[in-house]
Design a protein around this motif. Structure first.
Motif, PDB file in Angstrom:
ATOM      1  N   SER A 127       3.383  10.802  -6.311  1.00 35.61           N
ATOM      2  CA  SER A 127       4.827  10.890  -6.937  1.00 35.61           C
ATOM      3  C   SER A 127       3.803  11.656  -9.166  1.00 35.61           C
ATOM      4  CB  SER A 127       5.986   9.674  -7.440  1.00 35.61           C
ATOM      5  OG  SER A 127       7.104  10.080  -7.799  1.00 35.61           O
ATOM      6  N   GLY A 128       3.126  10.222  -8.865  1.00 34.15           N
ATOM      7  CA  GLY A 128       2.483  10.396 -10.561  1.00 34.15           C
ATOM      8  C   GLY A 128       2.033  11.813 -10.709  1.00 34.15           C
ATOM      9  N   ILE A 129       1.127  12.213  -9.860  1.00 35.64           N
ATOM     10  CA  ILE A 129      -0.069  13.044  -9.942  1.00 35.64           C
ATOM     11  C   ILE A 129       0.568  14.502  -9.572  1.00 35.64           C
ATOM     12  CG2 ILE A 129      -1.720  11.939  -8.297  1.00 35.64           C
ATOM     13  CD1 ILE A 129      -1.402  13.701  -6.266  1.00 35.64           C
ATOM     14  N   GLY A 130       1.825  14.825  -9.519  1.00 35.12           N
ATOM     15  CA  GLY A 130       2.498  16.278 -10.296  1.00 35.12           C
ATOM     16  C   GLY A 130       2.016  16.243 -11.294  1.00 35.12           C
ATOM     17  N   GLY A 131       2.857  15.600 -12.237  1.00 33.65           N
ATOM     18  CA  GLY A 131       2.640  15.652 -13.281  1.00 33.65           C
ATOM     19  C   GLY A 131       1.027  16.253 -14.211  1.00 33.65           C
ATOM     20  N   GLY A 132       0.045  15.908 -13.500  1.00 34.49           N
ATOM     21  CA  GLY A 132      -0.682  16.655 -14.341  1.00 34.49           C
ATOM     22  C   GLY A 132      -1.397  17.841 -13.645  1.00 34.49           C
TER      23      GLY A 132
ATOM     24  N   MET B  17       0.972  -0.864   0.130  1.00 32.68           N
ATOM     25  CA  MET B  17      -0.239   0.189  -0.458  1.00 32.68           C
ATOM     26  C   MET B  17       1.055   1.557  -0.362  1.00 32.68           C
ATOM     27  SD  MET B  17      -2.659   1.448  -0.129  1.00 32.68           S
ATOM     28  CE  MET B  17      -3.955  -0.122   0.496  1.00 32.68           C
ATOM     29  N   GLN B  18       2.081   1.007   1.146  1.00 29.57           N
ATOM     30  CA  GLN B  18       2.733   2.644   1.038  1.00 29.57           C
ATOM     31  C   GLN B  18       3.083   2.870  -0.366  1.00 29.57           C
ATOM     32  OE1 GLN B  18       2.959   4.819   3.173  1.00 29.57           O
ATOM     33  NE2 GLN B  18       0.854   3.537   4.471  1.00 29.57           N
ATOM     34  N   THR B  19       4.086   1.765  -0.826  1.00 28.69           N
ATOM     35  CA  THR B  19       4.803   1.348  -2.655  1.00 28.69           C
ATOM     36  C   THR B  19       3.631   2.064  -3.444  1.00 28.69           C
ATOM     37  OG1 THR B  19       6.567   0.170  -1.609  1.00 28.69           O
ATOM     38  CG2 THR B  19       6.113   0.855  -3.980  1.00 28.69           C
ATOM     39  N   THR B  20       2.321   2.149  -3.181  1.00 26.13           N
ATOM     40  CA  THR B  20       1.379   2.123  -4.839  1.00 26.13           C
ATOM     41  C   THR B  20       0.822   3.864  -4.411  1.00 26.13           C
ATOM     42  OG1 THR B  20       1.087   0.357  -4.719  1.00 26.13           O
ATOM     43  CG2 THR B  20      -0.871   1.686  -5.186  1.00 26.13           C
ATOM     44  N   LEU B  21       0.990   4.040  -2.984  1.00 23.28           N
ATOM     45  CA  LEU B  21       0.637   5.816  -2.765  1.00 23.28           C
ATOM     46  C   LEU B  21       2.056   6.496  -2.700  1.00 23.28           C
ATOM     47  CD1 LEU B  21      -1.726   7.194  -1.383  1.00 23.28           C
ATOM     48  CD2 LEU B  21      -0.808   6.977   1.053  1.00 23.28           C
TER      49      LEU B  21
END
Length: 439
Positions: free
Chosen positions: A49-54, A40-44
């Motif tokens: 990390s990815g949402i910054g790209g949007g 869960m922690q790695t997925t989160l």
């Protein structure tokens, strides 16, 4: 089980089941992470990390929404609608039909130009489309057809014309990555390689316009009028300022390559000239954000979703696994590689991001199986473009929805995603397969 396949299929299934696309992506991201062996922690962490790209595109959409509302309040949309509607009122049914066809052709030209002549991509949509909803509603135009026209104009030019965004996709990304993967591209014409796939897009557009959505469709006129603020009058000053603001926004974006700065420049011009009073600017921006908020949050969630899929490592597993099923069969190989490209782009939401992932594996495999260099370019280029139309997370579908749903009468999944998937991805898949076989 492959995490990419499960996550993409789950995201599509939940979206079709009427769960909001943003929530569907979040749920699918965590399920995909779990199947991919992430805790869960790695997925989160990957998702965050990815949402910054949007975030950048979401902010752009919010400011473009405010700019679009400001243009609406200037009276320019009302004037534009009045001029066209006056022609409709004096015309018979056949003339109205041709007015509608002319409007579609104009929208297609603007969408195509946004990819090369004036490379502003989707920035024109929230500015141009909402003012025309009144006209479309009076003409009873099916907005699904308009969505197909816009998506065609956003996708086909970059996958066929090597200028603007097409120069980036075809020359820098497609040719660059297949050359880096070991293919000799000296003297090869990327336009020739992508001509047949582009014809697949043309075929899909013709089917949508001439057959699928040629009939009339009714929408609530009062909802459109409330959105377009038709109670506002217009005067010479507000019209001139609106025109200057649009030019300022486009020039600023072209100069800075930033939709945020472009929309801000246009909006500030409205405020500085008094067309939008300073104490009203807060409300105007909030109205614009409401109009575009859903699209912006979907883009943010899509970036997180994509990052989780990459972190699982199952993208490489999917691509490598497809090669194990091929057993030297070129026809089956071409089909499987295209389907994998479709799945990846629908999940990632960007054809520009798909090519670097698949080229390194596709090129050696295709060379080993005896595909010609032109066929390999066509195969990789089509595999990357597949899924751009018809993906809930792609700006080529989110952009049209942002404009056509300004009055709340155009559903992203049912009215943009499904129509563009059926009319573009399926013909493009067939055309890409033919190109790989005959080139």
């Amino acid at each position: 089980m492959n995490a990419v396949i499960i996550a993409v299929v789950l995201m599509l299934a939940l979206s079709l089941a009427r769960m909001h696309v943003m929530l569907s992506m979040i749920v699918a991201a965590f399920v995909g992470g779990w199947i991919g062996g992430l805790d869960m922690q790695t997925t989160l962490k990957a998702f965050n990390s990815g949402i910054g790209g949007g975030a950048g595109i979401a902010l752009s959409y919010a400011l473009l929404g405010g700019f679009a509302v400001a243009i609406s309040l200037s009276g320019l949309p009302h004037l534009l609608a009045d001029k066209i509607l006056s022609r409709i009122g004096k015309s018979d049914e056949q003339t109205s039909h041709w007015l509608g066809q002319g409007l579609l052709f104009l929208l297609m030209l603007v969408a195509i130009s946004s990819q090369n002549l004036i490379p502003i991509h989707i920035a024109f949509i929230p500015i141009l489309i909402p003012p025309l909803l009144l006209v479309m509603t009076r003409l009873q135009m099916d907005r699904r057809m308009v969505a197909c026209v816009l998506t065609f104009g956003l996708v086909t030019p970059y996958m066929f014309l090597p200028v603007g965004f097409g120069g980036i996709y075809l020359n820098e990304i497609l040719l660059g990555k297949v050359a880096a993967a070991g293919l000799d591209v000296e003297g090869l014409s990327v336009v020739k390689a992508m001509a047949i796939p582009a014809l697949g897009m043309v075929a899909g557009l013709l089917i949508a316009v001439l057959f699928s959505y040629r009939g009339k469709r009714s929408y609530d006129m009062q909802a459109v009028e409330r959105t377009e603020h038709t109670e506002q009058g217009y005067n010479a000053k507000s019209l001139w300022v609106a025109g200057a603001a649009i030019v300022a926004a486009f020039v600023t974006q072209l100069y800075t390559d930033s939709m945020v700065l472009g929309a801000m420049a246009g909006f500030l011009l409205f405020s500085a000239t008094g067309v939008i009073r300073w104490h009203e600017s807060d409300g105007v921006l909030v109205d614009g954000m409401k109009m575009m908020a859903s699209i912006g949050f979907i883009m943010i969630a899509a970036s997180g979703f994509s990052e989780v899929l990459k972190t699982t490592g199952h993208i490489d597993t999917l691509v490598n696994g497809a090669s194990d099923w091929l057993a030297g069969n070129k026809a089956l190989a071409a089909l499987m590689l295209l389907v994998v490209g479709l799945l990846l782009t629908m999940g990632i939401g960007s054809s520009f991001s798909t090519i670097p992932i698949i080229a390194a594996i596709y090129v050696p495999l295709c060379l080993q199986m005896g595909f010609s260099p032109l066929a390999i370019i066509a195969l990789v280029g089509t595999a990357g473009a597949l899924g751009d139309a018809g993906s809930p997370a792609s700006d080529s579908t989110l952009g049209p929805t942002a404009g056509l749903n300004a009055d709340g009468q155009h559903n992203h999944m049912r009215d943009t995603v499904i129509p563009t998937f059926l009319h573009f991805n399926l013909p493009l898949l067939a055309a890409g397969w033919v190109a790989a076989m005959v080139l």
